[in-house]
Design an enzyme around this catalytic site. Structure first.
Site, short mmCIF file in Angstrom:
data_model
loop_
_atom_site.label_atom_id
_atom_site.label_comp_id
_atom_site.label_asym_id
_atom_site.label_seq_id
_atom_site.Cartn_x
_atom_site.Cartn_y
_atom_site.Cartn_z
N HIS A 129 0.82 -1.22 0.00
CA HIS A 129 0.00 0.00 0.00
C HIS A 129 0.85 1.27 0.00
O HIS A 129 0.33 2.36 -0.26
CB HIS A 129 -1.00 0.01 1.16
CG HIS A 129 -0.42 0.26 2.52
ND1 HIS A 129 -0.17 -0.75 3.44
CD2 HIS A 129 -0.04 1.41 3.14
CE1 HIS A 129 0.30 -0.23 4.55
NE2 HIS A 129 0.40 1.09 4.39
N ASP A 172 0.10 -7.63 1.45
CA ASP A 172 0.52 -6.23 1.56
C ASP A 172 2.04 -6.08 1.57
O ASP A 172 2.61 -5.34 2.37
CB ASP A 172 -0.08 -5.57 2.81
CG ASP A 172 -0.01 -4.04 2.73
OD1 ASP A 172 0.17 -3.51 1.62
OD2 ASP A 172 -0.13 -3.39 3.79
N SER A 228 4.50 2.94 7.65
CA SER A 228 4.20 1.78 6.81
C SER A 228 5.46 1.27 6.11
O SER A 228 6.17 2.03 5.45
CB SER A 228 3.18 2.14 5.73
OG SER A 228 1.88 2.07 6.22
#
Length: 378
Positions: free
Chosen positions: A114, A145, A228
Site C-alpha cells: 500500500h 501487503d 508503513s
C-alpha cells in the site's frame, strides 16, 4: 487494470472498544480522492466481526523505557537499513510517503504494497548515505501487503539482520522505526512490547480502500502514519516484522498505541519469491497491466462487473467500453465481481492482448480484443 482501492473498513478480530485502525501511510488529505478508484469493492470476509472506523494515528512517539538492550544503539544500527519512500499517485493526483527496509546492498527494498500502490513515480532516500534514488516496482503481493522495489544504481547499502519471527512471544520488547509523518530525515523510533500474535484485521486505506490481512503481530507501541513498511525489531536490532497498521479511538483519544506488523518470516518469504521472479496467484512480477476502468460489483440480472468510469485513451475506452456497461469476461475467464476482474488482470502484463466481452447499456453483447497498457503500481 490492477489497483488496490475499494470501499470497506478495518476490522479487529476480537471484541474491543470502537477504535480507528489505519494503514500507516501518509497521503495529504487535500489531495486524496481527486481521481476515482480503478477497481471495485472487495467483499467483506464472511462471519460477524466488530466494525470500526478509521483515521490516522497522530499520537506523539512514546519515550523510550528501560529495556534489556540500549535503544539508542539499536536505533543507530537499524536506521542505516531504512529507506524513506515517496510516491506520486498519478491517477489520484496525490502524493504518499512510507518506509522501506534494505534487502540487498544493490538497492532491493522491502515495503508494504500500500506504500507504492497506485504510484506512477517512486523515489527512495537511503538513510545510510542520504542519497535519493528513482525506484521501480519489482513485484508485489496485494494479499499480504508486501512489495519489493529497486533503487536505481544503488550500491553498498547495509542490510538489516532478520530474526525468525516464529520465535516471537507475547511480552517481547520491540522497537518500531519509520518515516513517521512523512518528514524524512532521521527515522523516528518508539519502543513497545508484543501483546498478541496471529491477529487478523480488515485494512482500510486513507481513501477508504480495504484489504484483509492475517497472521499479524500486535504490539503496544505508538507507531504512526508514515511508518508503513518500516522495521519492527527485537532487542538485538533484528527484523521481526514490517509495520503496517495502528489504531486510536473513534473520538480521537489514544488507545495506548496499538500497532500491527507483518511477521518477518511472511514478509521476507514473499519478498524472496518476488526477487526470484516467481509469480503465483497472489504475487505479481513486474509492471501492472492497465485496462482502464473503474468498477464495482454488478447488481441485477446480468452477472459481471459494472463499469463506473473509463480512463480517457485507455484500452477500454478505445474498445468502446463505457460507464454503465457490464464486463462479463476477460481472456475467456468469466468475471463475476470487481475482485475477480482484478485477479484476472493481475495474471497479465502490459502489452498482453486479451479479449473482453461486455453487455452495453442497451443490453447488447459486445466483444473486443485490447492491448493492455502500463498502469500504476500495485
Amino acid at each position: 487494470m490492477s489497483a488496490p482501492y475499494s470501499a470497506q473498513r478495518w476490522i479487529v478480530g476480537r471484541v474491543v472498544p470502537v477504535v480507528l485502525l489505519v494503514l500507516l501511510l501518509v497521503v495529504p488529505a487535500s489531495l486524496v480522492g481527486v481521481a476515482g478508484p480503478l477497481t471495485g469493492v472487495r467483499p467483506q470476509p464472511p462471519g460477524p466481526r466488530p466494525s470500526v472506523a478509521v483515521r490516522v494515528n497522530t499520537a506523539p512517539p512514546a519515550p523510550f523505557g528501560a529495556t534489556p538492550s540500549d535503544p539508542a544503539a539499536i536505533i543507530s544500527s537499524v536506521n542505516r537499513s531504512v529507506v524513506d519512500i515517496n510516491s506520486t499517485l498519478g491517477l489520484r493526483n496525490a502524493r504518499a510517503a512510507g518506509t522501506g527496509v534494505v534487502l540487498t546492498g544493490t538497492g532491493l527494498v522491502l515495503t508494504n504494497n500500500h506504500v507504492v500502490a497506485g504510484a506512477t513515480s517512486i523515489t527512495g532516500r537511503a538513510v545510510a548515505n542520504g542519497r535519493t534514488y528513482h525506484a521501480s516496482v519489482v513485484g508485489y503481493d496485494r494479499s499480504h501487503d508486501i512489495a519489493v522495489i529497486q533503487l536505481a544504481n544503488a550500491t553498498g547499502l547495509p542490510r538489516l539482520a532478520v530474526a525468525d519471527s516464529s520465535s516471537v512471544t507475547v511480552g517481547d520488547s520491540v522497537v518500531a522505526v519509520g518515516n513517521a509523518g512523512g518528514a524524512g530525515g532521521t527515522p523516528t523510533a518508539v519502543t513497545g512490547s508484543v501483546t498478541a500474535l496471529d491477529r487478523s484485521i480488515t485494512a482500510q486505506e486513507p481513501d477508504g480502500g480495504v484489504q484483509q490481512l492475517t497472521g499479524l503481530i500486535q504490539v503496544a507501541a505508538d507507531i504512526r502514519s508514515g511508518d508503513s513498511g518500516g522495521p519492527l525489531v527485537d532487542r538485538s536490532g533484528r527484523l521481526v516484522g514490517i509495520n503496517t497498521a495502528a489504531s486510536i479511538e473513534e473520538q480521537g483519544q489514544a488507545t495506548g498505541g496499538t500497532g500491527f506488523a507483518i511477521p518477518s518470516n511472511t514478509a521476507v518469504g514473499v519478498a524472496q519469491q518476488i526477487m526470484a521472479g516467481t509469480a503465483s496467484p497472489t504475487i505479481h512480477i513486474g509492471p501492472t497491466a492497465l485496462l482502464g476502468v473503474a468498477a464495482a460489483d454488478a447488481e441485477g440480472q446480468v452477472a459481471g462487473v459494472m463499469v463506473t468510469g473509463v480512463i480517457f485513451g485507455s484500452p477500454a475506452e478505445r474498445a468502446g467500453v463505457g460507464a454503465g456497461d457490464i464486463i462479463r469476461s476477460v481472456d475467456g475467464r468469466p468475471v463475476g465481481s470487481a475482485r475477480e476482474l482484478t485477479s484476472v488482470l493481475d495474471t497479465h502484463h502490459p502489452g498482453d492482448r486479451v479479449r473482453i466481452t461486455w453487455t452495453d447499456q442497451a443490453g447488447q453483447a459486445v466483444a473486443a480484443t485490447v492491448t493492455l497498457a502500463v498502469g500504476p503500481a500495485g
